[in-house]
Design a protein around this motif. Structure first.
Motif, PDB file in Angstrom:
ATOM      1  N   ASN A  37       0.851  -1.185   0.000  1.00 33.21           N
ATOM      2  CA  ASN A  37       0.000   0.000   0.000  1.00 33.21           C
ATOM      3  C   ASN A  37       0.890   1.240   0.000  1.00 33.21           C
ATOM      4  O   ASN A  37       1.709   1.421   0.909  1.00 33.21           O
ATOM      5  CB  ASN A  37      -0.892  -0.024   1.243  1.00 33.21           C
ATOM      6  CG  ASN A  37      -1.820   1.168   1.319  1.00 33.21           C
ATOM      7  OD1 ASN A  37      -1.378   2.286   1.587  1.00 33.21           O
ATOM      8  ND2 ASN A  37      -3.092   0.938   1.105  1.00 33.21           N
ATOM      9  N   PRO A  38       0.789   2.110  -1.017  1.00 35.50           N
ATOM     10  CA  PRO A  38       1.732   3.234  -1.136  1.00 35.50           C
ATOM     11  C   PRO A  38       1.653   4.231   0.021  1.00 35.50           C
ATOM     12  O   PRO A  38       2.676   4.777   0.433  1.00 35.50           O
ATOM     13  CB  PRO A  38       1.343   3.896  -2.465  1.00 35.50           C
ATOM     14  CG  PRO A  38      -0.034   3.415  -2.762  1.00 35.50           C
ATOM     15  CD  PRO A  38      -0.146   2.058  -2.153  1.00 35.50           C
TER      16      PRO A  38
ATOM     17  N   THR B  18       3.468   2.749   2.988  1.00 32.17           N
ATOM     18  CA  THR B  18       4.894   2.668   2.681  1.00 32.17           C
ATOM     19  C   THR B  18       5.586   4.011   2.905  1.00 32.17           C
ATOM     20  O   THR B  18       6.667   4.075   3.503  1.00 32.17           O
ATOM     21  CB  THR B  18       5.094   2.217   1.224  1.00 32.17           C
ATOM     22  OG1 THR B  18       4.471   0.945   1.027  1.00 32.17           O
ATOM     23  CG2 THR B  18       6.575   2.096   0.890  1.00 32.17           C
ATOM     24  N   MET B  19       4.961   5.102   2.448  1.00 28.21           N
ATOM     25  CA  MET B  19       5.563   6.430   2.592  1.00 28.21           C
ATOM     26  C   MET B  19       5.619   6.870   4.056  1.00 28.21           C
ATOM     27  O   MET B  19       6.617   7.444   4.502  1.00 28.21           O
ATOM     28  CB  MET B  19       4.792   7.441   1.758  1.00 28.21           C
ATOM     29  CG  MET B  19       4.893   7.215   0.262  1.00 28.21           C
ATOM     30  SD  MET B  19       3.970   8.428  -0.697  1.00 28.21           S
ATOM     31  CE  MET B  19       4.953   9.911  -0.404  1.00 28.21           C
ATOM     32  N   ILE B  20       4.556   6.590   4.802  1.00 29.14           N
ATOM     33  CA  ILE B  20       4.538   6.959   6.222  1.00 29.14           C
ATOM     34  C   ILE B  20       5.617   6.192   6.976  1.00 29.14           C
ATOM     35  O   ILE B  20       6.372   6.768   7.786  1.00 29.14           O
ATOM     36  CB  ILE B  20       3.152   6.684   6.833  1.00 29.14           C
ATOM     37  CG1 ILE B  20       2.110   7.629   6.236  1.00 29.14           C
ATOM     38  CG2 ILE B  20       3.195   6.848   8.360  1.00 29.14           C
ATOM     39  CD1 ILE B  20       0.687   7.325   6.660  1.00 29.14           C
TER      40      ILE B  20
ATOM     41  N   SER C  36       9.922   4.927  -0.824  1.00 28.45           N
ATOM     42  CA  SER C  36       8.980   6.047  -0.817  1.00 28.45           C
ATOM     43  C   SER C  36       8.759   6.636  -2.201  1.00 28.45           C
ATOM     44  O   SER C  36       7.628   6.965  -2.575  1.00 28.45           O
ATOM     45  CB  SER C  36       9.487   7.148   0.128  1.00 28.45           C
ATOM     46  OG  SER C  36       9.533   6.694   1.459  1.00 28.45           O
ATOM     47  N   GLN C  37       9.828   6.780  -2.993  1.00 22.48           N
ATOM     48  CA  GLN C  37       9.704   7.461  -4.287  1.00 22.48           C
ATOM     49  C   GLN C  37       8.741   6.768  -5.244  1.00 22.48           C
ATOM     50  O   GLN C  37       7.838   7.403  -5.789  1.00 22.48           O
ATOM     51  CB  GLN C  37      11.080   7.629  -4.930  1.00 22.48           C
ATOM     52  CG  GLN C  37      11.021   8.395  -6.244  1.00 22.48           C
ATOM     53  CD  GLN C  37      12.353   8.401  -6.969  1.00 22.48           C
ATOM     54  OE1 GLN C  37      13.173   7.520  -6.775  1.00 22.48           O
ATOM     55  NE2 GLN C  37      12.557   9.385  -7.824  1.00 22.48           N
ATOM     56  N   PRO C  38       8.875   5.445  -5.492  1.00 25.42           N
ATOM     57  CA  PRO C  38       7.907   4.815  -6.398  1.00 25.42           C
ATOM     58  C   PRO C  38       6.492   4.824  -5.847  1.00 25.42           C
ATOM     59  O   PRO C  38       5.526   4.878  -6.613  1.00 25.42           O
ATOM     60  CB  PRO C  38       8.442   3.382  -6.569  1.00 25.42           C
ATOM     61  CG  PRO C  38       9.425   3.179  -5.478  1.00 25.42           C
ATOM     62  CD  PRO C  38       9.955   4.534  -5.105  1.00 25.42           C
TER      63      PRO C  38
END
Length: 411
Positions: free
Chosen positions: A72-73, A76-78, A117-119
């Motif tokens: 889940n993007p 993932t970023m958090i 994080s970037q993708p």
């Protein structure tokens, strides 16, 4: 454009990206100045910063891209921001004991986390922004990053010179935590790709996707040339300031500021006109102008001329960035963005890492002029594969054109 500024997901992701960019620039300036002070300006020690920044990207972007397609993007970023904050806490604790080399770990950890994080950020933008607005969204993102090429070095230099390395680390901690809190406001997205295949099979699928497309293969060669060229000179920017111009190391912020203004203005111009231009010709002219400007920077012995050349070279870079980024985001199926990114990025980073690892040694054994001349030669070689990339001006058919190219290559 107004539609984008009413898009909640796009605004949140852009805000998080800006906070992370500011944090990265504060980190870059603080570590650069501190290492310069500790090593009496050793080119090899400065080059090591760049090597440690890009080595983990080369290793982890392959895995990170595949996992970003599975996970889940939003989560993932958090998680990435939280891990970055925890690493800064550890570094602050160790740094107080006098082991300044721990600063290299800050660069190392941050580089690893960014590969997850970037993708994920790209996937959220692709998922929440309509196709006709994607190029404008990318240009805004590029312009935001350019803004912190201006503000980042100034803020980073001020914090380091006024309050020291510890304050710089605390600033990083605060920025990563704020970014994590901001990302919690993203709309709920339970989307997570169900797959019975192994991680290795997913990675291979990304490799095969790139291998079947002539344009993606040519783009990979362009990335290798530009990466090697950039790697050779990226650690040496500070020596343009101290050796060629005879200024204090802290004057590097003005050179970075000029680059940032050029990218900011260039990104705006590219957003407005790039869709109307011949994409291949624009890319070729952009690379050629960048090569000429790069050589001009090292030949200049006047501060204001160097700033002007840096400004003009960054306008060229802005066009290159917008064209290539738009191509990658709009022409690749959403469920493959992470893996394709994880296939092409290591080629760029690996070549940049190779260049950075040689930069200090080459400068010590020859001169800064020779290193810049080699860099320009490699950059110009990138024009050859760039001529074979098949661009289309129609931005509304993102993946179909690339997929048809892949299908035709199999027949």
């Amino acid at each position: 454009m107004n539609t984008l500024f009413r898009n909640k997901a796009f605004l949140i992701v852009t805000g998080s990206d800006l906070l992370q960019n500011l944090a990265i620039w504060i980190r870059n300036m603080a570590i650069l100045y501190y290492v310069m002070d500790r090593t009496q300006g050793s080119p090899i020690a400065v080059s090591l910063i760049t090597v440690l920044e890009y080595a983990p990207i080369f290793v982890f972007s392959i895995i990170g891209g595949a996992l970003a397609d599975r996970w889940n993007p939003k989560r993932t970023m958090i998680l990435g921001d939280i891990l970055s904050a925890l690493s800064i806490v550890m570094i602050i604790g160790v740094l107080s004991s006098g082991y300044w080399q721990i600063l290299y770990v800050a660069t190392f950890v941050s580089s690893i986390v960014s590969q997850f994080s970037q993708p994920s950020s790209l996937k959220i933008v692709r998922r929440n922004v309509k196709g006709e607005h994607l190029q404008s969204a990318i240009a805004i993102t590029q312009s935001g990053q350019s803004l912190f090429l201006i503000l980042g070095p100034i803020v980073g230099t001020f914090i380091y010179t006024a309050m020291g390395i510890q304050a710089s680390m605390y600033a990083l901690l605060i920025l990563f935590l704020i970014s994590a809190l901001l990302l919690t406001l993203l709309p709920k997205d339970a989307t997570q790709r169900e797959t019975n295949t192994s991680l290795l099979a997913d990675i291979k699928e990304g490799w095969q996707y790139v291998a079947r497309s002539r344009s993606l293969k040519m783009l990979s060669l362009v990335f290798i040339c530009i990466g090697l060229s950039a790697g050779l000179i990226s650690p040496l920017g500070i020596f343009l300031i101290t050796e060629r111009l005879g200024l204090e190391a802290t004057s590097l912020q003005f050179l970075s500021g000029a680059s940032g203004i050029g990218l900011l203005i260039g990104g705006g111009i590219a957003a407005a006109v790039s869709a109307k231009l011949n994409q291949t010709l624009t890319l070729l002219v952009g690379v050629l102008c960048l090569a000429v400007a790069t050589m001009g920077e090292v030949l200049s012995s006047w501060f204001w001329l160097t700033l002007l050349i840096s400004f003009l070279s960054s306008i060229s870079m802005a066009f290159i960035n917008v064209i290539i980024s738009t191509y990658l985001v709009t022409r690749i199926d959403e469920h493959l963005i992470g893996r394709v990114n994880g296939t092409i990025t290591p080629l760029f980073i690996g070549s940049m890492l190779l260049g950075s690892s040689m930069a200090g040694v080459l400068m010590n054994s020859t001169s800064i002029f020779i290193v810049y001349a080699i860099s320009v030669t490699v950059m110009i070689l990138g024009i050859v594969p760039a001529m074979r990339i098949q661009f289309r001006n129609d931005q509304t058919a993102p993946a179909n054109q690339l997929n048809s190219e892949i299908s035709s290559s199999q027949t």
